[in-house]
Design a protein around this motif. Sequence first.
Motif, PDB file in Angstrom:
ATOM      1  N   THR A  91       0.943  -1.091   0.178  1.00 49.75           N
ATOM      2  CA  THR A  91       0.191  -0.070  -0.043  1.00 49.75           C
ATOM      3  C   THR A  91       0.920   1.307   0.093  1.00 49.75           C
ATOM      4  N   ARG A  92       1.773   1.376   1.123  1.00 47.59           N
ATOM      5  CA  ARG A  92       2.586   2.562   1.028  1.00 47.59           C
ATOM      6  C   ARG A  92       3.592   2.625  -0.222  1.00 47.59           C
TER       7      ARG A  92
ATOM      8  N   ASP B  61       3.010   1.481  -3.442  1.00 46.82           N
ATOM      9  CA  ASP B  61       2.107   1.976  -4.295  1.00 46.82           C
ATOM     10  C   ASP B  61       1.814   3.457  -4.022  1.00 46.82           C
ATOM     11  N   TRP B  62       1.560   3.837  -3.027  1.00 47.44           N
ATOM     12  CA  TRP B  62       1.144   5.493  -2.910  1.00 47.44           C
ATOM     13  C   TRP B  62       2.347   6.165  -3.371  1.00 47.44           C
TER      14      TRP B  62
ATOM     15  N   GLY C 257       2.932   6.323  -6.878  1.00 45.30           N
ATOM     16  CA  GLY C 257       1.667   6.850  -7.712  1.00 45.30           C
ATOM     17  C   GLY C 257       0.971   5.771  -8.345  1.00 45.30           C
TER      18      GLY C 257
ATOM     19  N   ASP D 204      -1.208   3.693  -6.580  1.00 46.75           N
ATOM     20  CA  ASP D 204      -2.514   3.438  -5.841  1.00 46.75           C
ATOM     21  C   ASP D 204      -3.701   3.872  -6.432  1.00 46.75           C
TER      22      ASP D 204
END
Length: 175
Positions: free
Chosen positions: A66-67, A69-70, A73, A75
């Motif tokens: 998750t982090r 991906d964030w 970019g 996510d």
Amino acid sequence: MLADLSPLIAATAQWLTCAYPSGGGALASALCEVQARQAVTVAAWLRYPTPMDAALVQMAGPGGSTRLDWITGADGVGAQDADEDAWRTWVDEVVASWAACLLTDPELADLAVTALAEGSHTAGTAFEFRRLTAPDEADRRAAALLRHPDLLAPVAALHQTQLMERLRPGQALIA
């Protein structure tokens, strides 16, 4: 021991190759994947040096992408089926960060591979990480994005300090 970390290694390498894909055909994709897998393997073996460490991460899970991906970019890109992305739960952020460090710094990669000789993962077995430590021109072309220091900088910076501490001279891999 390899089997204990294999889901984590496979998922984290897949995340890296999805985030920083090869621009070529099938051979370039394969070369890119091998480099990612070698970097992730070295990073995972450094991060989880003992059978107990491997068992604990297998039981608790590595945390997911998750982090990462964030930061990259990725996510919320498209509506994705949860079953298709179940592998993302096995991505290890620290291992991905350490692998990014190794992919962008050949001297650090050499130091990390040398440090593995002290750990239990390589005991009694010869391992070669040539595509990580001494990539040829075809390897470099295939993994141009995967080895680009500016592109990997946000991921590498996440846990680079921990990697440097782990590789500090005299630091035992088996705690």
